[in-house]
Design an enzyme around this catalytic site. Sequence first.
Site, PDB file in Angstrom:
ATOM      1  CE  LYS A   1      -3.949   2.050   2.475  1.00 39.69           C
ATOM      2  NZ  LYS A   1      -4.862   1.898   3.618  1.00 39.69           N
TER       3      LYS A   1
ATOM      4  CB  SER B   1      -8.034   3.842   2.683  1.00 34.13           C
ATOM      5  OG  SER B   1      -7.203   3.217   3.648  1.00 34.13           O
TER       6      SER B   1
ATOM      7  CB  SER C   1      -8.384   1.030   5.571  1.00 38.96           C
ATOM      8  OG  SER C   1      -8.994   2.266   5.797  1.00 38.96           O
TER       9      SER C   1
END
Length: 453
Positions: A66, A141, A164
């Site tokens: 990420k 996210s 997330s």
Amino acid sequence: MKVREWRERLESERCYDLIAELFERIERSKLNAFITLNKEEALKKAEEFDKGKLKGKLAGIPVAVKDNISTKGLRTTCASKMLANYVPPFDAHVVERLKQEGAIIIGKTNMDEFAMGTTTETSYFGVVRNPYDLERVAGGSSGGSGACLHNESVLALGSDTGGSIRCPASFCGVYGLKPTYGLVSRYGLIPYANSLEQIGPMANCVEDLALLLEVIAGKDERDSTNAGVDFKFEPEDKRYRVGIIKEMSANDDVMKVFEEVVDIVRERHEVVEVSLSSLKYALPAYYIIAMSEASSNLARYDGVRYGYALEKLDTWTRYFAKVRAEGFGEEVKRRIMLGTYALSAGYYGRYYLKALRVRTLVRNDFQRAFKHCDLLIAPTMPTPAFKIGEIQDPLTMYKMDVNTVPANLAGIPALSMPMGFVKGLPVGLQVMGNYFEENKILSFALELEKALE
């Protein structure tokens, strides 16, 4: 693809060719799962594997990271214009661990800006599309990390502040775990809300999830919140007492799938209903705490110390205001302003301190529940993935996190695993356990995974 399947291919094919094929697939993809690719370095590592020089638990396995996790020499943007050209001079602890175990980092995945969102629609680099329906969101996210597991990576790392990891895992039909707060070092994770967030693994099966967690968990003195606890997956064959959380629900279609899964769970385990009365206050408390911490953490991005800079200097106040107005997106600015308001004189006690008290109530409710139950289950998300642009109202969007934020407030581990489909779209089951009981969660999930297959 699973680790086992990738390793089977490595027995008859060159790692270099497989990694090159993966990059070709990513470059043709419409998912927009990656912001930055690590092509040159990844192919170099693949060559090392082919020559027998790459060793470790993840040797030759592609991993996506990420884009809020620091990677030395590889652009790390947090999906924001503010950090669009930032190249870190150091690796996060989890990235160091990946490299030590021979993993091949293929790139940085797309996400909501500074991890603030539920759909990856707030990314400066464009929305991530759902692999099951390109017109729908992939979740957030960690949307890129969830979507890329469809066929663009074998493993992925995400971060979870209020769901997330679990949200995109549910929407994209993969597995995602938010570990116990402190199990995985946050050193090198660009902060949004320090007291809530954790880096965690994402994968296509329970065994791969456990393998990745074994690699990234453990002691790191650079993170003061790190518990210094290692993790080793040792599957248990036990009958558990499983609690269904009365206050965590979903729409009728998702609840129908959930009830079918509960029937399967009943065949092997004892199932009871559990009430956690404080959960009705959990969502507003979470957002007050998260936004307050965000307003503090993001104060450093002023165009002088960090972040996007303007070519022309002006008075300090105008320069500072313009940098932040241009560098941050609308959702980030909204959360900074709300957090600053909650921390301001006259409102600190009314909002922030009250939210911290609610957090204690939530934590206590979970502890009472775990005295009578081994595990707790609920739907991960209240709906399947919705269409891109469908939800415009921020409050409606925040309510999508209603089932995931309690685990972050309490700091307990929580897993999302696929439990079925609603009109062709995957939906997730959330499995929660007590502190540092990831082994119990993963053992339960492994057995249920086999039953659902």
